[in-house]
Design a protein around this motif. Sequence first.
Motif, PDB file in Angstrom:
ATOM      1  N   ALA A   1      70.223 -64.117 107.044  1.00  9.24           N
ATOM      2  CA  ALA A   1      71.671 -64.129 107.258  1.00  9.24           C
ATOM      3  C   ALA A   1      72.418 -64.434 105.971  1.00  9.24           C
ATOM      4  CB  ALA A   1      72.023 -65.166 108.327  1.00  9.24           C
ATOM      5  N   ILE A   2      71.793 -65.226 105.089  1.00  8.82           N
ATOM      6  CA  ILE A   2      72.435 -65.604 103.827  1.00  8.82           C
ATOM      7  C   ILE A   2      72.028 -64.667 102.703  1.00  8.82           C
ATOM      8  CG2 ILE A   2      72.626 -67.440 102.106  1.00  8.82           C
ATOM      9  CD1 ILE A   2      72.177 -69.440 104.382  1.00  8.82           C
ATOM     10  N   ALA A   3      70.728 -64.492 102.526  1.00  9.15           N
ATOM     11  CA  ALA A   3      70.229 -63.737 101.380  1.00  9.15           C
ATOM     12  C   ALA A   3      70.117 -62.249 101.646  1.00  9.15           C
ATOM     13  CB  ALA A   3      68.862 -64.286 100.963  1.00  9.15           C
ATOM     14  N   GLY A   4      70.121 -61.866 102.937  1.00 11.32           N
ATOM     15  CA  GLY A   4      69.909 -60.470 103.256  1.00 11.32           C
ATOM     16  C   GLY A   4      68.468 -60.087 102.991  1.00 11.32           C
ATOM     17  N   PRO A   5      68.163 -58.803 103.041  1.00  8.40           N
ATOM     18  CA  PRO A   5      66.778 -58.361 102.902  1.00  8.40           C
ATOM     19  C   PRO A   5      66.321 -58.198 101.455  1.00  8.40           C
ATOM     20  CG  PRO A   5      68.172 -56.478 103.344  1.00  8.40           C
ATOM     21  CD  PRO A   5      69.077 -57.688 103.369  1.00  8.40           C
ATOM     22  N   MET A   6      67.188 -58.474 100.479  1.00  3.28           N
ATOM     23  CA  MET A   6      66.899 -58.092  99.102  1.00  3.28           C
ATOM     24  C   MET A   6      65.620 -58.721  98.557  1.00  3.28           C
ATOM     25  SD  MET A   6      67.662 -56.069  96.767  1.00  3.28           S
ATOM     26  CE  MET A   6      69.209 -55.517  97.488  1.00  3.28           C
ATOM     27  N   ALA A   7      65.401 -60.021  98.817  1.00  4.10           N
ATOM     28  CA  ALA A   7      64.210 -60.680  98.276  1.00  4.10           C
ATOM     29  C   ALA A   7      62.942 -60.022  98.789  1.00  4.10           C
ATOM     30  CB  ALA A   7      64.231 -62.169  98.636  1.00  4.10           C
ATOM     31  N   ALA A   8      62.918 -59.720 100.083  1.00  2.51           N
ATOM     32  CA  ALA A   8      61.743 -59.058 100.654  1.00  2.51           C
ATOM     33  C   ALA A   8      61.572 -57.657 100.074  1.00  2.51           C
ATOM     34  CB  ALA A   8      61.871 -58.989 102.171  1.00  2.51           C
ATOM     35  N   LEU A   9      62.671 -56.941  99.926  1.00  3.65           N
ATOM     36  CA  LEU A   9      62.586 -55.565  99.416  1.00  3.65           C
ATOM     37  C   LEU A   9      62.091 -55.535  97.973  1.00  3.65           C
ATOM     38  CD1 LEU A   9      65.830 -54.053 100.961  1.00  3.65           C
ATOM     39  CD2 LEU A   9      63.472 -53.668 101.687  1.00  3.65           C
ATOM     40  N   ILE A  10      62.471 -56.526  97.180  1.00  2.00           N
ATOM     41  CA  ILE A  10      61.998 -56.590  95.795  1.00  2.00           C
ATOM     42  C   ILE A  10      60.491 -56.796  95.765  1.00  2.00           C
ATOM     43  CG2 ILE A  10      62.015 -58.008  93.706  1.00  2.00           C
ATOM     44  CD1 ILE A  10      65.034 -58.455  94.230  1.00  2.00           C
ATOM     45  N   ARG A  11      59.986 -57.695  96.600  1.00  2.00           N
ATOM     46  CA  ARG A  11      58.538 -57.941  96.648  1.00  2.00           C
ATOM     47  C   ARG A  11      57.794 -56.705  97.140  1.00  2.00           C
ATOM     48  NH1 ARG A  11      60.694 -62.931  98.667  1.00  2.00           N
ATOM     49  NH2 ARG A  11      60.332 -64.624  97.189  1.00  2.00           N
ATOM     50  N   LEU A  12      58.361 -56.049  98.136  1.00  2.00           N
ATOM     51  CA  LEU A  12      57.712 -54.846  98.662  1.00  2.00           C
ATOM     52  C   LEU A  12      57.731 -53.719  97.632  1.00  2.00           C
ATOM     53  CD1 LEU A  12      59.099 -54.960 102.305  1.00  2.00           C
ATOM     54  CD2 LEU A  12      56.735 -55.358 101.598  1.00  2.00           C
ATOM     55  N   GLN A  13      58.814 -53.623  96.867  1.00  2.00           N
ATOM     56  CA  GLN A  13      58.871 -52.611  95.805  1.00  2.00           C
ATOM     57  C   GLN A  13      57.798 -52.860  94.763  1.00  2.00           C
ATOM     58  OE1 GLN A  13      60.745 -49.739  95.459  1.00  2.00           O
ATOM     59  NE2 GLN A  13      59.375 -49.404  93.699  1.00  2.00           N
ATOM     60  N   TRP A  14      57.518 -54.123  94.455  1.00  3.03           N
ATOM     61  CA  TRP A  14      56.462 -54.430  93.492  1.00  3.03           C
ATOM     62  C   TRP A  14      55.125 -53.921  93.997  1.00  3.03           C
ATOM     63  CZ3 TRP A  14      51.846 -56.995  93.082  1.00  3.03           C
ATOM     64  CH2 TRP A  14      51.380 -57.217  91.768  1.00  3.03           C
ATOM     65  N   TRP A  15      54.855 -54.102  95.286  1.00  2.00           N
ATOM     66  CA  TRP A  15      53.593 -53.590  95.835  1.00  2.00           C
ATOM     67  C   TRP A  15      53.587 -52.067  95.894  1.00  2.00           C
ATOM     68  CZ3 TRP A  15      49.151 -55.816  95.987  1.00  2.00           C
ATOM     69  CH2 TRP A  15      49.089 -57.216  95.960  1.00  2.00           C
ATOM     70  N   ARG A  16      54.746 -51.482  96.104  1.00  2.00           N
ATOM     71  CA  ARG A  16      54.828 -50.014  96.024  1.00  2.00           C
ATOM     72  C   ARG A  16      54.438 -49.558  94.620  1.00  2.00           C
ATOM     73  NH1 ARG A  16      57.578 -45.781  98.561  1.00  2.00           N
ATOM     74  NH2 ARG A  16      58.501 -47.178 100.118  1.00  2.00           N
ATOM     75  N   ASP A  17      54.912 -50.267  93.604  1.00  2.00           N
ATOM     76  CA  ASP A  17      54.566 -49.923  92.223  1.00  2.00           C
ATOM     77  C   ASP A  17      53.062 -50.085  91.980  1.00  2.00           C
ATOM     78  OD1 ASP A  17      57.211 -49.388  91.722  1.00  2.00           O
ATOM     79  OD2 ASP A  17      57.618 -51.301  90.738  1.00  2.00           O
ATOM     80  N   VAL A  18      52.460 -51.120  92.572  1.00  2.00           N
ATOM     81  CA  VAL A  18      51.007 -51.297  92.444  1.00  2.00           C
ATOM     82  C   VAL A  18      50.283 -50.101  93.041  1.00  2.00           C
ATOM     83  CG1 VAL A  18      49.029 -52.670  93.224  1.00  2.00           C
ATOM     84  CG2 VAL A  18      51.088 -53.816  92.381  1.00  2.00           C
ATOM     85  N   ILE A  19      50.687 -49.707  94.229  1.00  2.00           N
ATOM     86  CA  ILE A  19      50.035 -48.588  94.911  1.00  2.00           C
ATOM     87  C   ILE A  19      50.194 -47.301  94.115  1.00  2.00           C
ATOM     88  CG2 ILE A  19      50.158 -47.137  96.984  1.00  2.00           C
ATOM     89  CD1 ILE A  19      50.923 -49.762  98.498  1.00  2.00           C
ATOM     90  N   GLU A  20      51.338 -47.138  93.473  1.00  2.00           N
ATOM     91  CA  GLU A  20      51.581 -45.919  92.698  1.00  2.00           C
ATOM     92  C   GLU A  20      51.091 -46.036  91.261  1.00  2.00           C
ATOM     93  OE1 GLU A  20      55.754 -45.340  93.370  1.00  2.00           O
ATOM     94  OE2 GLU A  20      55.405 -44.222  95.237  1.00  2.00           O
ATOM     95  N   GLY A  21      50.430 -47.165  90.939  1.00  2.00           N
ATOM     96  CA  GLY A  21      49.788 -47.317  89.633  1.00  2.00           C
ATOM     97  C   GLY A  21      50.701 -47.739  88.515  1.00  2.00           C
ATOM     98  N   ARG A  22      51.876 -48.294  88.837  1.00  2.00           N
ATOM     99  CA  ARG A  22      52.836 -48.655  87.797  1.00  2.00           C
ATOM    100  C   ARG A  22      52.860 -50.154  87.507  1.00  2.00           C
ATOM    101  NH1 ARG A  22      56.090 -44.975  90.839  1.00  2.00           N
ATOM    102  NH2 ARG A  22      57.206 -46.733  91.758  1.00  2.00           N
ATOM    103  N   SER A  23      52.148 -50.948  88.300  1.00  2.00           N
ATOM    104  CA  SER A  23      52.141 -52.395  88.105  1.00  2.00           C
ATOM    105  C   SER A  23      50.734 -52.931  88.277  1.00  2.00           C
ATOM    106  CB  SER A  23      53.075 -53.098  89.108  1.00  2.00           C
ATOM    107  OG  SER A  23      54.428 -52.833  88.812  1.00  2.00           O
ATOM    108  N   ALA A  24      50.502 -54.094  87.706  1.00  2.00           N
ATOM    109  CA  ALA A  24      49.229 -54.800  87.864  1.00  2.00           C
ATOM    110  C   ALA A  24      49.551 -56.291  87.824  1.00  2.00           C
ATOM    111  CB  ALA A  24      48.247 -54.389  86.770  1.00  2.00           C
ATOM    112  N   GLY A  25      48.598 -57.110  87.403  1.00  2.00           N
ATOM    113  CA  GLY A  25      48.885 -58.518  87.231  1.00  2.00           C
ATOM    114  C   GLY A  25      48.682 -59.369  88.457  1.00  2.00           C
TER     115      GLY A  25
END
Length: 252
Positions: A55-79
């Motif tokens: 209600a306060i932060a909205g979905p943005m924090a979750a979406l950022i974390r999920l985008q990072w995993w999307r990048d991992v799956i697509e080979g653009r992130s590691a770590g």
Amino acid sequence: MANSLSAAGAIAQRHDPDRFLTALFAPAVRRERLFVLIAVNHELVRALEMTTSRAIAGPMAALIRLQWWRDVIEGRSAGHELAAPLQAMLGDHTLPRETLLEVIEAREAEAEGLETMQAWREAMLGGPGGLQVAFAQALGEKDPDVLRRLRAAGAAYGAGALLRHLPAVLALGREPFPPDAPPDRAAWLREEGQGWLSQAGRPGLSRPCRAAGLIRVLASRDLSASHDNPAAAQRGLGDRLAVLAASLRARP
């Protein structure tokens, strides 16, 4: 066994004991693939849970974390300790990237809010359903009809797991249902889950892939049990024996 587990196996055992149990019935040479998928799925679910106040932060924090995993799956992130084994599995074409991206999309939709029952159904088929498809593909299954049945089995398990933990979920202030869901959430979850179980039937799986079908056993037990008592959320010996018996029946 805990001392011999990989990092992914330890995460799977600690955070998703149901799927960990079914993975133990996979061929030993393929079991680690399932541990990696379970551990990654835990991270995706955790991305949603770590948003303390939508209600306060909205979905943005979750979406950022999920985008990072999307990048991992697509080979653009590691770590991350799971990134390398996941990318290795994707790199050798053991598992299509599209399957895991579908799971990500379902979690993104959940983070943004599921506004209709149809959206909720699609998220269940794409999230826990998509994960079960990934399980089977990681074990070598390619038959489209079998994968369709396993998707339904995974969605049924998702509904049953939510039903099993419903008192705890509601006590935390979470509302994992669309606004147009019927007032009797428990009855509705049972109806939806049983419908998916019927669609799943008993998919004919090759011997190396039979572990992927065992989730259906736990789904059936969850959807038929009474969960009025909070202790009902805890797995018991009966659940484990049911999975074992199903694995034995599946042997030629």
